[in-house]
Design a protein around this motif. Structure first.
Motif, PDB file in Angstrom:
ATOM      1  N   SER A  88     -62.213  24.566 -63.128  1.00 35.28           N
ATOM      2  CA  SER A  88     -63.433  24.672 -63.955  1.00 35.28           C
ATOM      3  C   SER A  88     -64.574  25.359 -62.724  1.00 35.28           C
ATOM      4  CB  SER A  88     -64.092  23.741 -64.574  1.00 35.28           C
ATOM      5  OG  SER A  88     -64.488  22.349 -63.585  1.00 35.28           O
ATOM      6  N   THR A  89     -64.510  24.910 -61.360  1.00 38.64           N
ATOM      7  CA  THR A  89     -65.105  25.820 -60.767  1.00 38.64           C
ATOM      8  C   THR A  89     -64.667  26.904 -59.635  1.00 38.64           C
ATOM      9  OG1 THR A  89     -64.273  24.000 -58.952  1.00 38.64           O
ATOM     10  CG2 THR A  89     -66.257  23.447 -60.077  1.00 38.64           C
ATOM     11  N   PRO A 142     -59.056  19.057 -63.379  1.00 36.62           N
ATOM     12  CA  PRO A 142     -59.830  20.352 -63.912  1.00 36.62           C
ATOM     13  C   PRO A 142     -60.870  20.609 -63.439  1.00 36.62           C
ATOM     14  CG  PRO A 142     -59.296  18.276 -65.580  1.00 36.62           C
ATOM     15  CD  PRO A 142     -58.485  18.248 -64.363  1.00 36.62           C
TER      16      PRO A 142
END
Lengths: 533, 348, 421
Positions: A59-60, A55
């Protein structure tokens, strides 16, 4: 090309504008052991996070590049996808439940079940575990990795070496396993266990499983790997076949980079021998989990910048933490010729040491308190400064605190809205400056700085290093800097101590060769020298 | 809208609901023509009455031991002090201050022991504290039966042990309330009571700015940081708990003089919860509290309770909404604070 | 899995083993001693104590057993079972209103309370997932909070927003449920009176049951020990059967067999769950949420499931409790339920991280023995029955407090030790 089990093409990844992977190509064939070597921060773990679809990647902002698995282009969105494809990971830290048996751990969440009277009504979840079948499966996997241990033994209390093999057994028990990643598997193993592990790895490779082997230990790479990829600063600097290379070359490749020296060479080299010793450390042992110091003897000279380098987990961080009394330590330390009391932070601070912790947010700061309080609190506690006495009471001397904080903000160029701003709202670089400001407020004779540039953007990094050099030059402050980044150690230190396996591997000058640094970091310097003799 | 969101984030949904509820009650009170001045007098009086018990939460929170649910331990110490002041047959301010004087060293000693225990159970302070408080109250029930008192005001006329409630009406009931009290219009101001609360708050404020106070803040905010600055974290926590226990003891005496009775046996059991709830309503969290939180929180919470009773009586004639409001609001806000404490770390 | 045979040489080993057993069961042994002393002090007759005890075991065991699954799932002692109890009471109020009698009423209560308990358990579980590490205090406070809502509904909303006209259970003003509701018109003894047998016969049946079990074990494993044990049971069973034919107090004590069977079924259910995939998930999450999560177990869901099961069981437990008591104390019956059940479990030797059926049953027996005899013992010792009563209250809180404290202390100690390794 379809014979590759895994192909990663032109992988690029940015974290907040900071490029950490710059076009990596990896190609693993079935039955091949592919080693990936590199320093900490070279991008190995980011690459693996991409492979497993962690993740943290998505998420970045995801990544650029393509992944082919079994010849087919694949998108791995989450760890489960990776698992379904048949990619397994042997973790560095053990993911085993202590009060389960080996079998229960191997089959964790992949238990075999059988029907019972209730499961027909209430569904899958209440099917009874088929322990017999689970045991048989585990036995098979354990045999494969060459473990004779009883599959019904509890994991709790097993030797560390065993746990690594149980982890491997768990991965190969997955029926569809095609690619197995070993993330520094030998870090906690003894030499004989490590050899056993490499044998086991080879055996698995023979069965047609592709293996990615991440490690620092170059001799193991030479022993096991069929092909080797060297990463440095997110770049792929080499891709070699076994036999094409040797340990020295790998070491050089791992470290090599342009060194930008911030200190004038002539000045720093001058009469080093004549400098007086300010602190003498003999046989220091520090019980810091994950960064244990086993036996370090070292002299720190007045007015120098001493660098301490080494790979993560080898114990370099432990030295400063031990001397400051933050972790239990043993040994003899003389400070200015007098015996120095270990395991007592308060005494250490009082006697004229100061410490900027590597864990800035965890140990270094009171995040929800004002900047000025952060700057003065240590000297308030240790030296009773910045306090007024009114009768029985002591009170904070707000005026003085403000004055001092403003002075520090000015001197260290801390960018903030004012001395009352909460530290949490500042950027990493400015937070670090506050840590240094607090240490300076104690007016220390030796300043220990650990990982001063970790998690700070490039511009701020240089500012921090400049600041350290300035303190050293203008105030003659002795500075002991611990860092994982060899380049910054080489940029400002007078001498660099390299720590490996909790001991000093050697002391180098900043302009010594890349190969020397590389070999020492990998802990091979002595070995190779011995062989040459 | 942005401003509103910011406010929402700062206050938290639970607090907003409580404030809206408070405002709604205020409006209702005006609409159904309740005597506002009387409600306000009552609220101010009760703020002074509960204030110090709420203030007792501050050192606990600041020193990092969380919400001190073990406050009944301090309350018991205060009750013992109070009973001895009666046993010595003292009246008026002498009686009141003797009670305080006896209970302070007692609470300090007991608080020290309790603090040692709390230092042994880091991470579970609140749960262990709650049950230590309960245990202390129930153990003291036996104590009340066995401690020999001779004053007829304390003893049951027949049988063993002390009375369940001990009246202070002929001793020092409302000594603080009636000290220099005056009226603004219809609103009564219990000067002495409010003054006493303010003095305590002032002392706390001074303490928090002293070296021990500042280091305690550091120890509570980040124990690892404190260790690295040479601060003895356990000692700071111990100090926090002792201070909290002492304030609990003083708090119950102030409470009792205003209420007019000492209530013994099981009654201190649940007294910690409204105090905890008040400071949380005021804006404190499980690891940060200010004196303003004490004053605002106590006023809001007591205001809610004061208004709820007559308003329900107007509307449904039956049942006591005040009690239900107390249960829902106090436990609701504690729950809210707990979820914030748990989730906070992940947000980092 | 063969047991080691104890020879003379291994005497010291045996001593060490006994020491360990004593140490591990310190709390239980302490309470056994305490109970014996109190029984002697109270001077009450065996008939009185046994009769009370049988009733209380039947009444309370189910609630205590409902605590076990959350403990296994690592969520500690579920103070939230009071929420299950509230669900049960809501169902009882409905059934009392409809005046449905006997076992039919009881079954309807179960039917009504189960979905309600599932819903409330789901909410509790969600909440506890937000307060990881502080589950116990959160579940306790949530219990208090729910009690506020419960009072709001039954004290204020009934008759105002929820229309209900029933002069028997609604207060004379028409708003709110009465403080006490007599259940003799609905579910009182509906389960207990289903089957009743004298204690002597019950014991005889139990003994014969064990005999069969050990005989079967002997046939399977051919160990002499099993044959011997089964012989012992047949003798004991015979004795009880003989007693039945004479005038003896054991014949005067009646055992509610249906209730006991339900309790037994729950014991089996707890064991059964542990042997399933679901149980394995509970155990894995209970040991280490992180590792369980990495292995692909949905940790939050597993935890919610554990709390739902516990809440539903607690609701049923409260139904069993109330059908025996016979009157519903609308605003009080549920309040102490969690505390008493938890204290019972802990006295049986359970901890915050470890609990099983045996501990639950032994704990219930000891706790209630103490409850029965404490007042008289206090009176005989201090001349004041109140002291005995306060003492037992103190024991409830004290045992929970000490047990929580010990657990936290042990955690901290082990953490420090781990750091030093």
């Amino acid at each position: 090309m379809s014979e590759s089990i895994l192909e990663m093409k032109d992988i690029e990844k940015e974290y907040f504008g900071n490029k950490v992977l710059k076009g990596i190509n990896i190609n693993v064939k079935p039955g091949e052991i592919h080693a990936i070597v590199g320093e900490n921060g070279a991008g190995k773990s980011t690459l693996m996070n991409i492979l497993f679809g962690m993740p943290v990647i998505h998420s970045t902002g995801g990544f650029k590049g393509e992944i082919y698995f079994n010849g087919k282009k694949t998108e791995i969105k989450c760890p489960k996808d990776a698992m379904n494809l048949g990619i397994g990971m042997v973790h560095q830290e053990f993911m085993l439940l202590p009060s389960f048996t080996i079998t229960e751990n191997i089959k964790l969440n992949r238990e075999k079940t059988k029907n019972n009277f209730l499961s027909k009504i209430m569904g899958e979840k209440v099917k009874t575990l088929d322990m017999k079948a689970m045991g048989a499966d585990s036995r098979k996997s354990l045999d494969k990795v060459g473990m004779t241990i009883d599959e019904w033994a509890m994991v709790e209390g097993l030797p560390v070496g065993y746990m690594q093999f149980i982890e491997i057994a768990r991965e190969i028990d997955k029926s569809n396993i095609k690619l197995l990643v070993f993330d520094e598997p030998t870090a906690v193993l003894t030499e004989s266990e490590a050899e056993h592990l490499i044998d086991c790895m080879k055996k698995l490779a023979e069965e047609g499983i592709g293996i990615i082997f991440i490690t620092h230990r170059l001799d193991e790479v030479m022993m096991a790997a069929d092909s080797i990829t060297v990463l440095r600063d997110g770049e792929m600097v080499a891709n070699k076949k076994r036999g094409e290379t040797n340990v020295v070359e790998l070491a050089e490749l791992m470290v090599g980079r342009k060194i930008e020296r911030l200190v004038n060479k002539n000045e720093s080299a001058e009469n080093e021998e004549q400098k007086e010793t300010i602190m003498e450390i003999k046989n220091l042992k520090v019980l810091m989990p994950g960064e244990e110091v086993k036996d370090v003897s070292l002299n720190i000279k007045r007015g120098e910048i001493l660098g301490i380098g080494g790979l993560a987990g080898q114990g370099k961080i432990g030295i400063a933490n031990g001397i400051m009394g933050l972790y239990e330590s043993k040994g003899e330390v003389l400070f200015k010729g007098k015996a120095f009391k270990l395991n007592n932070t308060s005494e250490a601070l009082k006697s004229g040491l100061a410490f900027v912790s590597e864990d800035r947010r965890g140990v270094g700061l009171l995040l929800d308190k004002s900047m000025e309080l952060n700057i003065v609190i240590s000297s308030m506690q240790i030296k009773n400064e910045y306090l007024k006495k009114i009768g029985f009471f002591t009170q904070m001397d707000s005026k003085n605190i403000r004055k001092h904080a403003l002075k520090m903000i000015n001197e260290l160029d801390i960018r903030c809205r004012g001395p009352q701003q909460k530290v949490r709202q500042l950027s990493g670089g400015n937070q670090q400056k506050i840590c240094i400001a607090r240490a300076l407020t104690l007016k220390p004779e030796i300043l220990f700085v650990s990982e001063p540039t970790r998690g700070i953007d490039i511009g701020a990094k240089k500012l921090i290093l400049d600041l350290l050099v300035k303190l050293n030059k203008e105030q003659g402050m002795t500075i002991v800097m611990t860092s994982s980044e060899l380049s910054e150690l080489r940029a400002i230190s007078d001498r660099i101590v390299i720590i490996s396996k909790g001991k000093i591997e050697g002391i180098l000058k900043p302009d010594d060769s890349d190969a020397d640094f590389g070999l020492m970091m990998a802990g091979h310097y002595h070995k190779i020298q011995k062989e040459e003799l | 809208m942005k401003k509103f969101n910011k406010l929402l984030n700062r206050l938290g949904i639970a607090r907003i609901i409580i404030i809206l509820f408070f405002i709604a009650l205020c409006i209702l009170a005006v609409v159904i023509k309740l005597p506002i001045s009387m409600l306000l007098s009552e609220t101010i009086m009760r703020t002074g009455m509960y204030g110090i018990l709420v203030l007792a939460m501050v050192p606990g929170i600041i020193s990092g031991t969380g919400l001190n649910f073990g406050i009944p331990i301090g309350i018991i110490c205060g009750l013992v002090g109070g009973l001895y002041s009666i046993e010595f047959n003292l009246n008026g301010f002498t009686g009141f201050f003797t009670a305080v004087a006896i209970s302070i060293p007692l609470a300090a000693a007991i608080g020290y022991g309790y603090g040692l225990l709390i230092n042994k159970v880091k991470g579970s302070e609140m749960m262990v504290g709650t049950y230590m408080g309960f245990s202390a109250v129930s153990l003291m029930c036996i104590g009340w039966l066995l401690i020999p008192f001779n004053s007829p005001a304390i003893k049951w006329p027949i049988g063993k042990g002390v009375r369940v409630t001990i009246s202070l009406s002929e001793r020092y009931a409302k000594v603080l309330n009636n000290f220099m009290n005056f009226k603004i219009g219809e609103v009564e101001i219990p000067t002495g009571l409010i003054l006493f609360l303010f003095i305590n708050c002032l002392f706390m404020w001074i303490f928090l700015r002293s070296k021990s106070g500042v280091t305690m803040k550091a120890a509570g905010d980040n124990p690892k940081f404190a260790e690295a600055s040479g601060i003895n974290v356990d000692k700071c926590r111990l100090r926090g708990i002792i201070l909290s226990t002492v304030l609990g003891a003083v708090g119950i005496i102030v409470y009792a003089q205003s209420y007019g009775f000492y209530q013994l046996y099981q009654s201190p059991m649940m007294m910690g919860f409204p105090a905890v709830a008040s400071i949380l309503i005021g804006g404190a969290s499980t690891n940060d509290a200010k004196i303003s939180h004490v004053l605002v929180g106590t006023f809001l919470f007591q205001g809610l309770l004061v208004m709820a009773l007559p308003i329900t009586n107007e509307i449904v004639k039956e049942g006591d909404l005040s009690e239900i409001v107390r249960i829902i609001v106090s436990n609701g806000i504690i729950l809210y604070a707990l979820t914030k404490a748990g989730g906070g770390e992940e947000c980092e | 899995m063969s047991k080691t045979k104890i020879s003379v040489n291994k005497k010291s080993e045996m001593a060490a083993k006994i020491n360990k057993i004593l140490f591990d069961n310190m709390v239980t042994i302490l309470f056994i001693v305490l109970c014996i002393i109190e029984i002697i002090l109270s001077g009450q007759s065996a008939y009185f104590i046994l009769n009370e005890l049988v009733a209380r075991i039947a009444r309370n065991s189910f609630l205590v057993l409902s605590l076990i699954i959350p403990v296994i799932a690592g969520m500690g002692l579920n103070f939230g079972i009071v929420i299950g109890a509230m669900a049960a009471q809501a169902a009882i109020i409905a059934v009392a209103h409809w005046q449905i009698k006997g076992i039919l009423g009881f079954l309807l209560c179960i039917l009504l309370s189960t979905p309600l308990a599932i819903l409330l358990g789901y909410i509790t579980g969600k909440l506890l997932n937000k307060t990881k590490g502080q589950e116990m205090i959160a579940s306790m406070i949530f219990g208090f909070f729910a009690n506020g809502i419960y009072q709001l509904i039954f004290l204020l909303l009934i008759g105002t927003i929820i229309p209900m006209k029933d002069p028997v259970i609604v207060l004379s003003s028409g708003v709110g449920i009465k403080n006490t509701i007599d259940l003799s018109g609905s579910i009182k003894y509906s389960l207990d009176n289903l089957i009743k047998l004298p204690l002597s016969i019950t014991l005889a049946i139990i003994c014969f049951g064990f005999m069969v079990y050990y005989l079967w074990k002997y046939i399977k494993k051919r160990e002499k020990k099993n044959l011997f044990v089964s012989l012992l049971f047949i003798i004991a069973g015979g004795c009880f059967a003989v007693i039945y034919n004479y005038e003896f107090m054991l014949n005067k004590i009646n055992v509610p067999i249906a209730t006991m069977l339900l309790i037994l079924a729950l014991c089996f259910f707890n064991n059964f769950i542990c042997s399933t995939k679901l149980g394995q998930n509970f155990k894995a999450v209970g040991q280490n949420m992180h590792i369980a999560g990495v292995s692909g177990i949905n940790v939050d869901k597993v935890r919610v499931n554990a709390i739902i099961i516990s809440t539903v069981l607690a609701a049923w437990g409260q139904l069993i409790f109330l059908q025996n008591i016979g009157t519903l104390n609308t605003y009080g019956s549920h309040e102490q339920v969690g505390m008493f059940a938890i204290a019972s479990l802990l006295i049986g030797g359970a901890t915050v991280t470890n609990a099983d059926n045996k501990q639950a049953i032994i704990g219930t027996i000891l706790f209630h023995t103490m409850f029965i005899v404490s007042p008289m013992a206090g009176k005989n010792l201090f001349g004041n029955a109140q002291i005995g009563e306060y003492f037992r209250v103190f024991v409830v809180y004290g045992v929970i407090g000490v047990s929580l404290g010990l657990h936290a202390w042990k955690n901290q100690y082990e953490k420090n030790k781990l750091m030093k390794q």
